[in-house]
Design a protein around this motif. Structure first.
Motif, PDB file in Angstrom:
ATOM      1  N   LEU A 245      -8.161  12.681 -12.763  1.00 22.60           N
ATOM      2  CA  LEU A 245      -7.350  11.996 -13.736  1.00 22.60           C
ATOM      3  C   LEU A 245      -7.554  10.557 -13.290  1.00 22.60           C
ATOM      4  CD1 LEU A 245      -4.322  14.317 -13.920  1.00 22.60           C
ATOM      5  CD2 LEU A 245      -6.413  14.488 -15.384  1.00 22.60           C
ATOM      6  N   MET A 246      -7.562  10.177 -12.048  1.00 22.43           N
ATOM      7  CA  MET A 246      -7.288   8.880 -11.935  1.00 22.43           C
ATOM      8  C   MET A 246      -8.100   8.339 -10.696  1.00 22.43           C
ATOM      9  SD  MET A 246      -3.722   7.046 -11.108  1.00 22.43           S
ATOM     10  CE  MET A 246      -2.983   8.018 -12.221  1.00 22.43           C
ATOM     11  N   LYS A 247      -8.672   7.006 -10.831  1.00 22.33           N
ATOM     12  CA  LYS A 247      -9.082   6.206  -9.395  1.00 22.33           C
ATOM     13  C   LYS A 247      -8.293   5.375  -9.268  1.00 22.33           C
ATOM     14  CE  LYS A 247     -13.014   3.606  -7.916  1.00 22.33           C
ATOM     15  NZ  LYS A 247     -14.560   2.942  -8.382  1.00 22.33           N
ATOM     16  N   ILE A 248      -7.753   5.156  -7.895  1.00 23.72           N
ATOM     17  CA  ILE A 248      -6.859   3.931  -7.485  1.00 23.72           C
ATOM     18  C   ILE A 248      -7.876   3.409  -6.401  1.00 23.72           C
ATOM     19  CG2 ILE A 248      -4.658   3.453  -6.244  1.00 23.72           C
ATOM     20  CD1 ILE A 248      -4.022   6.550  -7.226  1.00 23.72           C
ATOM     21  N   ASN A 249      -7.830   1.877  -6.518  1.00 24.51           N
ATOM     22  CA  ASN A 249      -8.727   1.185  -5.728  1.00 24.51           C
ATOM     23  C   ASN A 249      -8.180   0.877  -4.405  1.00 24.51           C
ATOM     24  OD1 ASN A 249      -7.250  -0.964  -6.162  1.00 24.51           O
ATOM     25  ND2 ASN A 249      -8.403  -2.074  -7.371  1.00 24.51           N
ATOM     26  N   SER A 250      -8.846   0.324  -3.461  1.00 24.82           N
ATOM     27  CA  SER A 250      -8.329  -0.012  -2.043  1.00 24.82           C
ATOM     28  C   SER A 250      -7.254  -1.013  -2.115  1.00 24.82           C
ATOM     29  CB  SER A 250      -9.589  -0.530  -1.456  1.00 24.82           C
ATOM     30  OG  SER A 250      -9.770  -1.721  -1.894  1.00 24.82           O
ATOM     31  N   LYS A 251      -7.086  -1.549  -3.318  1.00 26.04           N
ATOM     32  CA  LYS A 251      -5.569  -2.403  -3.431  1.00 26.04           C
ATOM     33  C   LYS A 251      -4.644  -1.529  -4.131  1.00 26.04           C
ATOM     34  CE  LYS A 251      -8.262  -6.801  -3.372  1.00 26.04           C
ATOM     35  NZ  LYS A 251      -8.673  -8.233  -4.082  1.00 26.04           N
ATOM     36  N   HIS A 252      -4.781  -0.302  -4.436  1.00 27.01           N
ATOM     37  CA  HIS A 252      -3.750   0.521  -4.887  1.00 27.01           C
ATOM     38  C   HIS A 252      -3.554   0.074  -6.389  1.00 27.01           C
ATOM     39  CE1 HIS A 252      -2.580   2.972  -1.402  1.00 27.01           C
ATOM     40  NE2 HIS A 252      -3.063   2.128  -0.924  1.00 27.01           N
ATOM     41  N   LYS A 253      -4.606  -0.171  -7.039  1.00 27.75           N
ATOM     42  CA  LYS A 253      -4.618  -0.545  -8.567  1.00 27.75           C
ATOM     43  C   LYS A 253      -5.363   0.564  -9.150  1.00 27.75           C
ATOM     44  CE  LYS A 253      -2.945  -4.959  -7.734  1.00 27.75           C
ATOM     45  NZ  LYS A 253      -1.397  -4.880  -8.438  1.00 27.75           N
ATOM     46  N   ILE A 254      -4.681   1.145 -10.344  1.00 32.63           N
ATOM     47  CA  ILE A 254      -5.287   1.942 -11.149  1.00 32.63           C
ATOM     48  C   ILE A 254      -6.546   1.288 -11.788  1.00 32.63           C
ATOM     49  CG2 ILE A 254      -5.059   3.769 -13.122  1.00 32.63           C
ATOM     50  CD1 ILE A 254      -2.273   3.526 -12.513  1.00 32.63           C
TER      51      ILE A 254
ATOM     52  N   ASP B 147       1.000  -1.217  -0.077  1.00 36.35           N
ATOM     53  CA  ASP B 147       0.000   0.110   0.036  1.00 36.35           C
ATOM     54  C   ASP B 147       0.871   1.461   0.160  1.00 36.35           C
ATOM     55  OD1 ASP B 147      -2.073  -1.906   0.000  1.00 36.35           O
ATOM     56  OD2 ASP B 147      -2.615  -1.562   2.214  1.00 36.35           O
ATOM     57  N   TYR B 148       1.782   1.218   0.982  1.00 27.60           N
ATOM     58  CA  TYR B 148       2.589   2.582   1.066  1.00 27.60           C
ATOM     59  C   TYR B 148       4.369   2.242   1.205  1.00 27.60           C
ATOM     60  CZ  TYR B 148      -1.503   5.241   1.762  1.00 27.60           C
ATOM     61  OH  TYR B 148      -2.737   5.541   1.545  1.00 27.60           O
ATOM     62  N   TYR B 149       4.359   1.116   0.374  1.00 30.02           N
ATOM     63  CA  TYR B 149       5.870   0.656   0.611  1.00 30.02           C
ATOM     64  C   TYR B 149       6.175  -0.586  -0.675  1.00 30.02           C
ATOM     65  CZ  TYR B 149       3.056  -3.148   2.685  1.00 30.02           C
ATOM     66  OH  TYR B 149       2.103  -4.012   2.823  1.00 30.02           O
TER      67      TYR B 149
ATOM     68  N   ILE C 114       1.711   8.098  -2.578  1.00 28.30           N
ATOM     69  CA  ILE C 114       0.858   7.184  -2.836  1.00 28.30           C
ATOM     70  C   ILE C 114       1.154   6.001  -3.886  1.00 28.30           C
ATOM     71  CG2 ILE C 114      -0.904   8.145  -4.556  1.00 28.30           C
ATOM     72  CD1 ILE C 114      -3.089   6.696  -2.959  1.00 28.30           C
ATOM     73  N   MET C 115       1.040   4.769  -3.575  1.00 27.31           N
ATOM     74  CA  MET C 115       1.372   3.649  -4.714  1.00 27.31           C
ATOM     75  C   MET C 115       0.078   3.530  -5.631  1.00 27.31           C
ATOM     76  SD  MET C 115       3.950   1.773  -5.409  1.00 27.31           S
ATOM     77  CE  MET C 115       4.711   1.400  -3.842  1.00 27.31           C
ATOM     78  N   ALA C 116       0.516   3.391  -6.826  1.00 28.49           N
ATOM     79  CA  ALA C 116      -0.734   3.161  -7.839  1.00 28.49           C
ATOM     80  C   ALA C 116       0.001   2.211  -8.774  1.00 28.49           C
ATOM     81  CB  ALA C 116      -1.002   4.471  -8.467  1.00 28.49           C
ATOM     82  N   ASP C 117      -0.801   1.061  -8.828  1.00 28.40           N
ATOM     83  CA  ASP C 117       0.113  -0.104  -9.537  1.00 28.40           C
ATOM     84  C   ASP C 117       1.623  -0.104  -8.773  1.00 28.40           C
ATOM     85  OD1 ASP C 117      -2.074  -0.579 -10.582  1.00 28.40           O
ATOM     86  OD2 ASP C 117      -1.519  -0.305 -12.642  1.00 28.40           O
ATOM     87  N   ASN C 118       2.496  -0.150  -9.938  1.00 26.61           N
ATOM     88  CA  ASN C 118       4.005  -0.187  -9.637  1.00 26.61           C
ATOM     89  C   ASN C 118       4.560   1.363  -9.621  1.00 26.61           C
ATOM     90  OD1 ASN C 118       3.716  -0.294 -12.384  1.00 26.61           O
ATOM     91  ND2 ASN C 118       5.702  -1.347 -12.634  1.00 26.61           N
ATOM     92  N   PHE C 119       3.682   2.132  -9.658  1.00 27.29           N
ATOM     93  CA  PHE C 119       3.991   3.749  -9.579  1.00 27.29           C
ATOM     94  C   PHE C 119       3.985   4.218  -8.266  1.00 27.29           C
ATOM     95  CE2 PHE C 119       2.112   2.015 -13.735  1.00 27.29           C
ATOM     96  CZ  PHE C 119       3.243   2.262 -14.642  1.00 27.29           C
TER      97      PHE C 119
END
Length: 625
Positions: free
Chosen positions: A310-319, A235-237, A253-258
């Motif tokens: 611009l973006m929605k990131i779900n609870s699993k930190h996926k775009i 999530d944050y690491y 914040i993490m979004a996918d691997n970004f």
């Protein structure tokens, strides 16, 4: 420290639901030494790890009474399990198994020249590996026979970490956790044998497997939402080179691997070596704008630039949603490894380059009103898009929407060129609007099962496997097509007539296995390949006034043809009209004139037609006599 005090710490760190779940399951887990630190990166859902935590508790209580097990030789154990194994202590040995991996499924190990210096690597190959073929496993599972026929066991030389990688790599989920990274799941005793052989210890006993999406590193239980070639993202690491890196939650914040950094207004990825161009695209959208991040009660995050989402990131930190309002060109490899994007909108994009959303399987909404050119392998493996409307696109590369299974309509009113395997393996398409389409690549709508009518008024070139395995098409309109390559409507069962007034060249297997077509109009065809109307039962007559060359097996197993007109034919292949039962009239005047002298000599010697040139004549004459 009291149990209540540990409970309160876990509650603050991992959430109240997490702490309550542990207490309901087994109060004694709170007595585990250093539990707070162990669970710092374990996420906010305790259910997957309860059994494992209880196991650690019991192990802690029984550590002084556990009987020591003598270690065996790990390579003898692997041999008993059917593997030939060796220690890869050079780059050449490390990459020696590369030949066993299919294209697109190679390990990142092969691209890391220093991997063998940091890890003990044991490569193990099943003795019958050459008999286990990739094509026999169309639906791979991590521990199936093919996946585990070549494995790479990798142990950090400082101890504390082990990963078992298989032959599928990222074709399957958690490929670096094959056998749950538990050597004893390969053969009992292997964990102890490896620890003894390399004089190291893993951070935890594998008597009970870690759940999927968890690793143990430096006595910390780490939950990850994504893994890529030894990198783990939470999530944050993230974990890189077996070191855990924390994000600053105040502005990152993490979004996918970004990693999205609101303070510095930039996007970057620890996986920079993958050359994903998404940071370049999104950074251009963020330039000079005010960035804000909001969160809803389901823990979904929303990124805004100047109050535009611009973006929605779900609870699993996926775009899951992406909007690019100003982008005009999407470079190669953008979001190539994204698997979760559901909605994509880019109202001003004109050009999309290769492998955009290559691995995405979830996109069901696509808005690209101005796009003119789409490159190769875009939306490859997408399975969710139910319709496609690209009103401006003029050119589409190879493998676009390859393996999409749900698209029912396509509107491409201005497209002129479509490359290979467009919507290959789509089974549901019924509506297709491509009035300006001129050139069609291989595998166009191959395995489609629903198209009944094909209308391509501008097409002049069709490559191999056009509507291959469509069995229900009843109407084909191709007034301007000049070239048709192999396997055109192969295995179609329903087409009763076909009119191709402009076609000049037809490849092999034209209407192969169509059994009911009664009318074929090909007034300008000059060259016909092998197996023309092979296994066709109903055609009674055919007029090919311009044909000059005919391949093998022309009308093979046609039982009803009584009239063939080939006034200009110059060359005919083997088995011409083989197994025809009713042939009466043949017009091949020019060919007879050209071959008269040669045939006369043979007739005098054999007193019959040469069976290799005209076997049907002798057979039909015998049947009539």
């Amino acid at each position: 420290m009291s149990e209540k005090s540990v409970y309160d710490q876990i509650k603050k760190q991992n959430g109240e639901a997490f702490a309550q779940e542990i207490r309901r399951f087994h109060n004694g887990i709170f007595e585990l030494p250093n539990l707070k630190n162990m669970l710092k990166f374990a996420g906010r859902d305790a259910k997957p790890i309860l059994e494992y935590l209880l196991f650690l508790k019991q192990k802690s209580e029984n550590k002084n009474t556990t009987e020591e097990i003598l270690a065996e030789d790990p390579f003898e154990l692997l041999e008993k399990a059917g593997y030939t194994a060796y220690v890869a202590n050079t780059l050449q040995k490390q990459n020696a198994i590369r030949k066993y991996f299919a294209k697109g499924e190679e390990l990142c190990t092969f691209h890391d020249a220093k991997r063998f210096q940091k890890y003990y690597i044991i490569n193990a190959i099943k003795e019958n590996v050459d008999q286990i073929k990739r094509e026999n496993f169309p639906h791979p599972k991590r521990q199936d026979e093919y996946g585990t026929s070549v494995i790479s066991i990798q142990i950090l030389k400082t101890g504390g970490f082990i990963s078992i990688k298989n032959r599928y790599n990222h074709t399957v989920n958690n490929p670096d956790n094959t056998f749950n990274s538990n050597p004893d799941n390969i053969i009992p005793g292997l964990r102890k044998a490896l620890e003894h052989y390399f004089n190291i210890r893993f951070t935890h006993s594998h008597a009970l497997d870690l759940p999927d999406n968890y690793i143990m590193l430096n006595n910390q239980l780490i939950h990850y939402t994504a893994e890529w070639q030894g990198f783990y993202f939470g999530d944050y690491y993230y974990v890189k080179d077996d070191v855990l890196h924390e994000l600053n939650q105040d502005y990152q914040i993490m979004a996918d691997n970004f990693i999205i950094d609101l303070k510095n207004k930039k996007v970057f990825s620890p996986l920079s070596y993958l050359n994903d161009s998404f940071p370049e695209v999104l950074n251009a959208e963020l330039q000079g704008k005010k960035l804000t991040l909001t969160r809803d009660k389901e823990n979904n995050h929303y990124l805004f630039a100047d109050n535009v989402q611009l973006m929605k990131i779900n609870s699993k930190h996926k775009i899951t949603e992406l909007y690019l309002p100003t982008t005009k060109e999407i470079p190669d490899w953008c979001l190539m490894y994204n698997k979760t994007l559901e909605k994509f909108s880019a109202p001003n994009v004109l050009y999309i380059n290769d492998k955009f959303l290559y691995h995405n399987k979830e996109c069901h909404s696509l808005y690209l009103p101005k796009v003119l050119v789409i490159g190769n392998s875009c939306l490859h493996d997408n399975t969710k898009l139910s319709g496609l409307d690209l009103p401006s696109v003029q050119e589409i590369g190879n493998f676009f929407l390859y393996w999409n299974e749900n698209c029912t309509f396509v509107n491409l009113p201005n497209v002129q060129i479509i490359g290979c395997d467009f919507l290959n393996c789509n089974h549901l398409l019924k509506e297709l609007n491509v009035p300006k389409l001129e050139i069609i690549g291989n595998g166009f709508l191959e395995h489609n099962e629903k198209m009944e009518k094909i209308d391509l008024p501008s097409a002049h070139q069709i490559w191999n496997r056009f509507l291959y395995h469509n069995e229900i098409c009843t109407s084909v309109n191709l007034p301007n097509v000049q070239t048709i390559e192999a396997s055109f409507l192969n295995n179609n069962k329903a087409l009763e007539k076909i009119d191709l007034p402009s076609v000049q060249r037809i490849g092999d297997r034209f209407l192969y296995n169509n059994e009911i077509c009664t009318s074929v109009n090909l007034p300008n065809v000059q060259t016909i390949g092998n197996c023309f109307l092979y296994n066709h039962k109903t055609l009674e007559k055919i007029d090919l006034p311009s044909v000059q060359r005919i391949g093998d097996d022309f009308l093979y197993e046609n039982e009803n043809c009584t009239s063939v007109n080939l006034p200009n034919v110059q060359k005919i292949g083997r088995l011409f009209l083989e197994d025809n039962k009713k042939f009466v009239n043949l017009s091949i005047k020019q060919l007879r004139e050209q071959l008269r002298e040669m045939m006369t000599a043979k007739m005098e010697r054999l007193n019959r037609w040469d069976p290799f040139l005209f076997p049907y004549v002798r057979r039909n004459q015998n049947e009539r006599s």
